[in-house]
Design an enzyme around this catalytic site. Structure first.
Site, PDB file in Angstrom:
ATOM      1  N   GLU A   1       0.829  -1.214   0.000  1.00  0.00           N
ATOM      2  CA  GLU A   1       0.000   0.000   0.000  1.00  0.00           C
ATOM      3  C   GLU A   1       0.860   1.259   0.000  1.00  0.00           C
ATOM      4  O   GLU A   1       0.523   2.247  -0.650  1.00  0.00           O
ATOM      5  CB  GLU A   1      -0.971  -0.001   1.183  1.00  0.00           C
ATOM      6  CG  GLU A   1      -2.160  -0.923   1.016  1.00  0.00           C
ATOM      7  CD  GLU A   1      -3.020  -0.564  -0.208  1.00  0.00           C
ATOM      8  OE1 GLU A   1      -3.106   0.617  -0.572  1.00  0.00           O
ATOM      9  OE2 GLU A   1      -3.590  -1.501  -0.799  1.00  0.00           O
TER      10      GLU A   1
ATOM     11  N   TYR B   1      -6.601   7.160   3.722  1.00  0.00           N
ATOM     12  CA  TYR B   1      -6.843   6.115   2.723  1.00  0.00           C
ATOM     13  C   TYR B   1      -6.078   4.833   3.082  1.00  0.00           C
ATOM     14  O   TYR B   1      -6.643   3.731   3.103  1.00  0.00           O
ATOM     15  CB  TYR B   1      -6.436   6.599   1.315  1.00  0.00           C
ATOM     16  CG  TYR B   1      -6.267   5.427   0.400  1.00  0.00           C
ATOM     17  CD1 TYR B   1      -7.374   4.807  -0.148  1.00  0.00           C
ATOM     18  CD2 TYR B   1      -5.007   4.858   0.174  1.00  0.00           C
ATOM     19  CE1 TYR B   1      -7.243   3.671  -0.917  1.00  0.00           C
ATOM     20  CE2 TYR B   1      -4.868   3.721  -0.590  1.00  0.00           C
ATOM     21  CZ  TYR B   1      -5.984   3.134  -1.137  1.00  0.00           C
ATOM     22  OH  TYR B   1      -5.858   1.997  -1.869  1.00  0.00           O
TER      23      TYR B   1
ATOM     24  N   ASP C   1      -9.423   5.001  -3.390  1.00  0.00           N
ATOM     25  CA  ASP C   1      -8.304   5.438  -4.233  1.00  0.00           C
ATOM     26  C   ASP C   1      -8.877   5.908  -5.577  1.00  0.00           C
ATOM     27  O   ASP C   1     -10.104   5.950  -5.763  1.00  0.00           O
ATOM     28  CB  ASP C   1      -7.268   4.316  -4.406  1.00  0.00           C
ATOM     29  CG  ASP C   1      -7.752   3.183  -5.300  1.00  0.00           C
ATOM     30  OD1 ASP C   1      -8.953   3.155  -5.639  1.00  0.00           O
ATOM     31  OD2 ASP C   1      -6.927   2.335  -5.675  1.00  0.00           O
TER      32      ASP C   1
END
Ligand code: SF4
Length: 356
Positions: free
Chosen positions: A40, A121, A139
């Site tokens: 990520e 996020y 995203d």
């Protein structure tokens, strides 16, 4: 009127079409928080295709969080070189140390968000994918899918509150709560493979009957965006200075700021006006017979950069910085823009290029 989008239909599609990615657990397997977090962070602002080889190199060198935490920052920066957005690498290292000390990643989005390099996020994504915590990470891919699914025509970034509301609505579906990890990854895969930016493949989409953007015939035009202002330009010059034994002069950039902590060829400041040859050479690390090879172009998020590249060979280097054998440059933490300068000075450079 389109149907209500069903998470069960999305998951049924995902079960038959999921991508195989190096950081992704197999169907029915538990996710590894270290791999999820590493991927990520790498995927922030970066494509899957660009991340895959870096992810493989990191896992080979740092197979565990403890190995990454124990490594010197310089080694992490060198392995990250070329992936861009270098603050990520510094935060990655700081985060690894904190999490290793704590004995593991917290299964709590608030606690995740308190760690270096993890924003809203990323905390939601790690929480969902690694720990199955409910939440839909928004995203760019997921924003596009939701803007189309709910026909949200407000341009970005003003559309964000509506997109967040849409994500909350979908995330409240009992199937999304029961399979939070798969729901997040199913949305990623739908955006990457079906609901693509320019040409959504609606006939293959599990949500076609529920998609308001498709029903209205406006899907491909969504999400809308306000026109971006033109990127400003900056100019500079970098100097390839090599001694009689083949050692090259390098410098370390300040730890904070653009390309922080990375290595570089010495150079001028980067400014809005082009440099004349005389102005540039006045900033050279030492007097020498400087040869001008040409220009390198590079695009950063906030500006476009053009760098003149000069080289000189001297018997002995007397200037600030450190000397690196030219054969060892590959192991240096040189960002992409500096690698372009090195390649041009060595006679085999592309003259222009993008960040990634
Ligand atoms: Fe995207 Fe088309 Fe599916 Fe709507 S129907 S979510 S536009 S692929």
């Amino acid at each position: 009127m389109p149907n209500e989008p069903s998470i069960a239909a999305l998951l049924a599609w995902y079960d038959g079409n999921r991508r195989s990615l190096p950081w992704r657990a197999g169907s029915g397997e538990a996710a590894d928080p270290y791999r999820v977090w590493l991927s990520e962070i790498m995927l922030q602002q970066t494509t899957v295709a660009a991340v895959i080889p870096y992810f493989a190199r990191f896992l080979t060198r740092f197979p565990t969080l403890a190995a990454l935490a124990a490594a010197p920052l310089d080694e992490v920066l060198a392995l990250w070189a070329g992936l861009g957005y270098y603050a990520r690498a510094r935060n990655l290292h700081a985060c690894a140390r904190l999490v290793a000390e704590a004995g593991g990643f917290p299964a709590d989005p608030r606690a995740l968000r308190a760690l270096p390099g993890i924003g809203a996020y990323t905390a939601t994504a790690i929480g969902a994918i690694a720990f199955g915590l409910p939440g839909i990470p928004l995203d760019g891919n997921v924003e596009r899918v939701l803007a189309r699914l709910f026909a949200i025509a407000t341009p970005l970034p003003a559309a964000r509150p509506a997109l967040r509301a849409a994500a909350l609505h979908l995330g409240a579906d009992p199937a999304a709560i029961a399979r939070a990890s798969d729901t997040a990854q199913a949305l990623f895969d739908l955006g990457a493979g079906i609901c693509t930016p320019t040409n959504p493949d609606c006939p293959r989409c599990p949500w076609q009957a529920a998609c308001a953007g498709h029903a209205a015939g406006i899907a491909a035009s969504l999400p809308r965006r306000l026109a971006k202002p033109a990127r400003p330009r900056r100019f500079g010059a970098q100097f390839w200075l090599i001694d009689a034994t083949g050692r090259v002069l390098l410098r370390r950039r300040p730890a904070r700021g653009l390309l922080g902590g990375m290595s570089e060829l010495p150079g001028t400041p980067w400014r809005p006006e082009p440099w004349t040859r005389a102005e540039a050479l006045a900033q050279a690390p030492m007097p020498a017979a400087w040869y001008h090879h040409g220009e390198v172009s590079h695009v950063f998020t906030h500006f476009a950069l053009t760098l003149g590249v000069f080289s000189a060979t001297v018997s002995c280097i007397e200037a600030d910085g450190y000397l690196c054998p030219s054969a060892a440059l590959a192991a240096e933490a040189l960002p992409s823009v500096m690698r372009k300068c090195v390649a041009l000075a060595q006679g085999n450079a592309p003259m222009t290029g993008k960040r990634r």
